[in-house]
Design an enzyme around this catalytic site. Structure first.
Site, PDB file in Angstrom:
ATOM      1  N   GLN A 156       0.756  -1.102   0.180  1.00  0.00           N
ATOM      2  CA  GLN A 156      -0.075  -0.101  -0.042  1.00  0.00           C
ATOM      3  C   GLN A 156       0.996   1.274  -0.172  1.00  0.00           C
ATOM      4  O   GLN A 156       1.157   1.767   0.987  1.00  0.00           O
ATOM      5  CB  GLN A 156      -0.900   0.039   1.398  1.00  0.00           C
ATOM      6  CG  GLN A 156      -2.003   1.069   1.461  1.00  0.00           C
ATOM      7  CD  GLN A 156      -3.106   0.755   0.458  1.00  0.00           C
ATOM      8  OE1 GLN A 156      -3.519  -0.370   0.371  1.00  0.00           O
ATOM      9  NE2 GLN A 156      -3.394   1.623  -0.310  1.00  0.00           N
ATOM     10  N   PHE A 157       1.480   1.515  -1.289  1.00  0.00           N
ATOM     11  CA  PHE A 157       2.174   2.976  -1.428  1.00  0.00           C
ATOM     12  C   PHE A 157       1.454   4.202  -0.963  1.00  0.00           C
ATOM     13  O   PHE A 157       2.180   5.096  -0.391  1.00  0.00           O
ATOM     14  CB  PHE A 157       2.649   3.159  -2.752  1.00  0.00           C
ATOM     15  CG  PHE A 157       1.722   3.687  -3.753  1.00  0.00           C
ATOM     16  CD1 PHE A 157       1.608   5.182  -3.726  1.00  0.00           C
ATOM     17  CD2 PHE A 157       0.781   2.895  -4.529  1.00  0.00           C
ATOM     18  CE1 PHE A 157       0.761   5.562  -4.891  1.00  0.00           C
ATOM     19  CE2 PHE A 157       0.018   3.492  -5.298  1.00  0.00           C
ATOM     20  CZ  PHE A 157      -0.110   4.836  -5.461  1.00  0.00           C
ATOM     21  N   THR A 158       0.214   4.013  -0.792  1.00  0.00           N
ATOM     22  CA  THR A 158      -0.631   5.310  -0.451  1.00  0.00           C
ATOM     23  C   THR A 158      -0.487   5.697   1.144  1.00  0.00           C
ATOM     24  O   THR A 158      -0.922   6.682   1.473  1.00  0.00           O
ATOM     25  CB  THR A 158      -1.835   5.154  -0.817  1.00  0.00           C
ATOM     26  OG1 THR A 158      -2.633   4.170  -0.078  1.00  0.00           O
ATOM     27  CG2 THR A 158      -2.105   5.171  -2.315  1.00  0.00           C
TER      28      THR A 158
END
Length: 141
Positions: free
Chosen positions: A74-76
């Site tokens: 989950q890069f966000t």
């Protein structure tokens, strides 16, 4: 390295209409993000924390209960929303840097005896979960 760990009663991740990872019953859904400069020491520390955090009912850990984890990249989690209406992703590690570290956290959890299911790095994923509590925490290394 940053993770959002949610106590769940089941969770799954789907890619292109196919379930690629799922856990049933008590466990953790882990959304995992990587930032610049994260390395092997962060991998080990994150794996230990996730495996041993007392987030399950009765203040038990996944290690205590033998509970599974579903780990989804989950890069966000490194989105910066302080300016304007569009998040900045500059704090998120590039995919070629992040993917091996996400894989390493999964491997380190498995070395500790964890049953770990995963999503597909970089894919458009549909994540479903039944939150328990709800009980969700931010974990950072």
């Amino acid at each position: 390295m940053r993770a959002v760990a949610a106590r769940v009663r089941g969770a799954s991740v789907e890619v292109e209409g196919r379930v690629v990872g799922a856990i049933e019953g008590e466990g953790l859904l882990v959304l995992l993000g990587v930032t610049h400069g994260d390395g092997p020491e962060d991998v080990e520390r994150m794996a230990r924390k996730l495996w041993e955090l007392r987030l399950l009912a009765g203040e038990r850990s996944c290690a205590d209960a033998g509970a599974p984890l579903l780990v989804v990249s989950q890069f966000t989690l490194y989105g910066d929303t302080r300016k304007g209406r569009r998040p900045s992703w500059t704090a998120a590690a590039r995919p070629e840097e992040a993917a091996p570290l996400v894989d390493a956290v999964v491997a380190a959890l498995r070395q500790r005896g964890a049953h770990v299911e995963t999503g597909v790095f970089g894919a458009d994923m549909k994540v479903a979960s039944v939150n328990d509590g709800p009980f969700t925490v931010l974990v950072e290394t």
